[in-house]
Design a protein around this motif. Structure first.
Motif, PDB file in Angstrom:
ATOM      1  N   ALA A 114       5.011   5.421   7.695  1.00  0.00           N
ATOM      2  CA  ALA A 114       6.193   4.628   8.051  1.00  0.00           C
ATOM      3  C   ALA A 114       5.820   3.177   8.367  1.00  0.00           C
ATOM      4  CB  ALA A 114       6.943   5.251   9.236  1.00  0.00           C
ATOM      5  N   LEU A 115       4.832   2.674   7.677  1.00  0.00           N
ATOM      6  CA  LEU A 115       4.437   1.276   7.791  1.00  0.00           C
ATOM      7  C   LEU A 115       4.847   0.565   6.515  1.00  0.00           C
ATOM      8  CD1 LEU A 115       0.847   1.752   9.218  1.00  0.00           C
ATOM      9  CD2 LEU A 115       2.930   1.188  10.489  1.00  0.00           C
ATOM     10  N   ALA A 116       5.473  -0.586   6.664  1.00  0.00           N
ATOM     11  CA  ALA A 116       5.927  -1.294   5.467  1.00  0.00           C
ATOM     12  C   ALA A 116       6.111  -2.768   5.778  1.00  0.00           C
ATOM     13  CB  ALA A 116       7.236  -0.709   4.957  1.00  0.00           C
ATOM     14  N   ASP A 117       5.917  -3.582   4.744  1.00  0.00           N
ATOM     15  CA  ASP A 117       6.075  -5.015   4.898  1.00  0.00           C
ATOM     16  C   ASP A 117       7.549  -5.429   4.966  1.00  0.00           C
ATOM     17  OD1 ASP A 117       3.290  -5.698   2.670  1.00  0.00           O
ATOM     18  OD2 ASP A 117       3.337  -5.469   4.846  1.00  0.00           O
ATOM     19  N   TYR A 118       8.377  -4.765   4.191  1.00  0.00           N
ATOM     20  CA  TYR A 118       9.778  -5.171   4.076  1.00  0.00           C
ATOM     21  C   TYR A 118      10.687  -3.955   4.196  1.00  0.00           C
ATOM     22  CZ  TYR A 118       7.514  -9.312   2.195  1.00  0.00           C
ATOM     23  OH  TYR A 118       6.717 -10.408   2.028  1.00  0.00           O
ATOM     24  N   TRP A 119      11.786  -4.160   4.950  1.00  0.00           N
ATOM     25  CA  TRP A 119      12.732  -3.075   5.208  1.00  0.00           C
ATOM     26  C   TRP A 119      14.140  -3.501   4.801  1.00  0.00           C
ATOM     27  CZ3 TRP A 119      11.252   1.667   7.154  1.00  0.00           C
ATOM     28  CH2 TRP A 119       9.938   1.752   7.640  1.00  0.00           C
ATOM     29  N   GLY A 120      14.909  -2.522   4.324  1.00  0.00           N
ATOM     30  CA  GLY A 120      16.318  -2.747   4.092  1.00  0.00           C
ATOM     31  C   GLY A 120      17.103  -2.527   5.372  1.00  0.00           C
ATOM     32  N   GLN A 121      18.414  -2.681   5.301  1.00  0.00           N
ATOM     33  CA  GLN A 121      19.248  -2.662   6.501  1.00  0.00           C
ATOM     34  C   GLN A 121      19.674  -1.266   6.919  1.00  0.00           C
ATOM     35  OE1 GLN A 121      20.416  -2.917   3.553  1.00  0.00           O
ATOM     36  NE2 GLN A 121      22.463  -2.007   3.493  1.00  0.00           N
ATOM     37  N   GLY A 122      19.517  -0.261   6.111  1.00  0.00           N
ATOM     38  CA  GLY A 122      19.868   1.103   6.469  1.00  0.00           C
ATOM     39  C   GLY A 122      21.261   1.501   6.046  1.00  0.00           C
ATOM     40  N   THR A 123      21.416   2.798   5.762  1.00  0.00           N
ATOM     41  CA  THR A 123      22.716   3.359   5.422  1.00  0.00           C
ATOM     42  C   THR A 123      22.838   4.699   6.139  1.00  0.00           C
ATOM     43  OG1 THR A 123      24.196   3.973   3.594  1.00  0.00           O
ATOM     44  CG2 THR A 123      21.849   4.443   3.280  1.00  0.00           C
ATOM     45  N   LEU A 124      23.989   4.948   6.741  1.00  0.00           N
ATOM     46  CA  LEU A 124      24.173   6.118   7.594  1.00  0.00           C
ATOM     47  C   LEU A 124      24.564   7.334   6.773  1.00  0.00           C
ATOM     48  CD1 LEU A 124      24.422   7.433  10.403  1.00  0.00           C
ATOM     49  CD2 LEU A 124      26.785   6.593  10.473  1.00  0.00           C
ATOM     50  N   VAL A 125      23.840   8.416   7.004  1.00  0.00           N
ATOM     51  CA  VAL A 125      24.168   9.714   6.412  1.00  0.00           C
ATOM     52  C   VAL A 125      24.521  10.671   7.554  1.00  0.00           C
ATOM     53  CG1 VAL A 125      23.262  11.702   5.154  1.00  0.00           C
ATOM     54  CG2 VAL A 125      22.688   9.371   4.408  1.00  0.00           C
ATOM     55  N   THR A 126      25.703  11.251   7.455  1.00  0.00           N
ATOM     56  CA  THR A 126      26.156  12.207   8.462  1.00  0.00           C
ATOM     57  C   THR A 126      26.462  13.527   7.774  1.00  0.00           C
ATOM     58  OG1 THR A 126      27.126  10.422   9.780  1.00  0.00           O
ATOM     59  CG2 THR A 126      27.812  12.672  10.297  1.00  0.00           C
ATOM     60  N   VAL A 127      25.810  14.582   8.248  1.00  0.00           N
ATOM     61  CA  VAL A 127      26.007  15.905   7.665  1.00  0.00           C
ATOM     62  C   VAL A 127      26.694  16.784   8.708  1.00  0.00           C
ATOM     63  CG1 VAL A 127      24.921  17.878   6.546  1.00  0.00           C
ATOM     64  CG2 VAL A 127      23.912  15.595   6.307  1.00  0.00           C
ATOM     65  N   SER A 128      27.872  17.240   8.388  1.00  0.00           N
ATOM     66  CA  SER A 128      28.633  18.067   9.320  1.00  0.00           C
ATOM     67  C   SER A 128      28.354  19.546   9.056  1.00  0.00           C
ATOM     68  CB  SER A 128      30.124  17.774   9.180  1.00  0.00           C
ATOM     69  OG  SER A 128      30.574  18.124   7.885  1.00  0.00           O
ATOM     70  N   SER A 129      28.415  20.310  10.131  1.00  0.00           N
ATOM     71  CA  SER A 129      28.137  21.751  10.011  1.00  0.00           C
ATOM     72  C   SER A 129      29.394  22.534   9.708  1.00  0.00           C
ATOM     73  CB  SER A 129      27.484  22.258  11.290  1.00  0.00           C
ATOM     74  OG  SER A 129      28.328  21.989  12.389  1.00  0.00           O
ATOM     75  N   SER A 168       0.829  -1.206   0.000  1.00  0.00           N
ATOM     76  CA  SER A 168       0.000   0.000   0.000  1.00  0.00           C
ATOM     77  C   SER A 168       0.864   1.257   0.000  1.00  0.00           C
ATOM     78  CB  SER A 168      -0.908   0.007   1.227  1.00  0.00           C
ATOM     79  OG  SER A 168      -1.507   1.278   1.413  1.00  0.00           O
ATOM     80  N   TYR A 169       0.667   2.107  -0.979  1.00  0.00           N
ATOM     81  CA  TYR A 169       1.371   3.391  -1.031  1.00  0.00           C
ATOM     82  C   TYR A 169       0.999   4.246   0.183  1.00  0.00           C
ATOM     83  CZ  TYR A 169       2.902   7.870  -2.984  1.00  0.00           C
ATOM     84  OH  TYR A 169       3.522   9.086  -3.197  1.00  0.00           O
ATOM     85  N   ALA A 170      -0.258   4.204   0.582  1.00  0.00           N
ATOM     86  CA  ALA A 170      -0.731   5.023   1.704  1.00  0.00           C
ATOM     87  C   ALA A 170      -0.039   4.626   3.016  1.00  0.00           C
ATOM     88  CB  ALA A 170      -2.234   4.909   1.831  1.00  0.00           C
ATOM     89  N   ARG A 171       0.186   3.352   3.221  1.00  0.00           N
ATOM     90  CA  ARG A 171       0.835   2.892   4.453  1.00  0.00           C
ATOM     91  C   ARG A 171       2.243   3.443   4.585  1.00  0.00           C
ATOM     92  NH1 ARG A 171       0.108  -1.898   7.241  1.00  0.00           N
ATOM     93  NH2 ARG A 171       2.118  -2.668   6.466  1.00  0.00           N
TER      94      ARG A 171
END
Length: 122
Positions: A107-122, A100-103
Motif C-alpha cells: 500500500a505504498l504509492a507515489d500517486y493516489w486518486g481521490q477514491g470512490t465509495l462502494v457500499t454492499v448491503s446485506s 515499483s510494483y513491489a511497493r
C-alpha cells in the motif's frame, strides 16, 4: 500525475461492480497500478495490483477469486471487476500508481486518486 477513480455505488451482497481509474500526466503504459480500499475506522489496505504490461497481477487473499484487475494502456485506464460482493467489501476504493510494483503490495504509492465509495448491503 492525476488519477480519477469512478464506478462505485450501492449494491446488494452477491452483486457486481466494475471500478475504473483513468490516469493522465505521465506515461501510464509503463507504470504498475494498484487498487486499495479503506473501510470506516480501518487502515487503508491493498486489494490488487497489475504490472505495466498486464502480465503480472496480485490480489489480497480476501478478494482472490472474486475480484479481477485489468488495464487498457491505450485508454490509460485500469479496472477492478468485483463479483460476489460481500458487506465486508464496503469501503472507499482508491487507485494508485508507483514506480515499483513491489511497493504497491504494501500500500505504498507515489500517486493516489481521490477514491470512490462502494457500499454492499446485506
Amino acid at each position: 500525475v492525476q488519477l480519477q477513480a469512478f464506478g462505485g455505488g450501492l449494491v446488494q451482497a452477491g452483486g457486481s461492480l466494475r471500478l475504473s481509474c483513468t490516469a493522465s500526466g505521465r506515461t501510464f503504459s509503463s507504470a504498475p497500478m494498484g487498487w486499495f480500499r479503506q473501510a470506516p475506522g480501518k487502515e487503508r489496505e491493498f486489494v490488487a495490483a497489475i504490472s505495466w504490461s498486464g502480465g503480472s497481477t496480485d490480489y489480497a487473499d480476501s478478494v482472490k477469486g472474486r475480484f479481477t484487475i485489468s488495464r487498457d494502456n491505450a485508454k490509460n485506464t485500469v479496472y477492478l471487476q468485483m463479483n460476489s460482493l460481500k458487506p465486508e467489501d464496503t469501503a472507499v476504493y482508491y487507485c494508485a500508481t508507483d514506480r515499483s510494483y513491489a511497493r504497491l503490495r504494501f500500500a505504498l504509492a507515489d500517486y493516489w486518486g481521490q477514491g470512490t465509495l462502494v457500499t454492499v448491503s446485506s
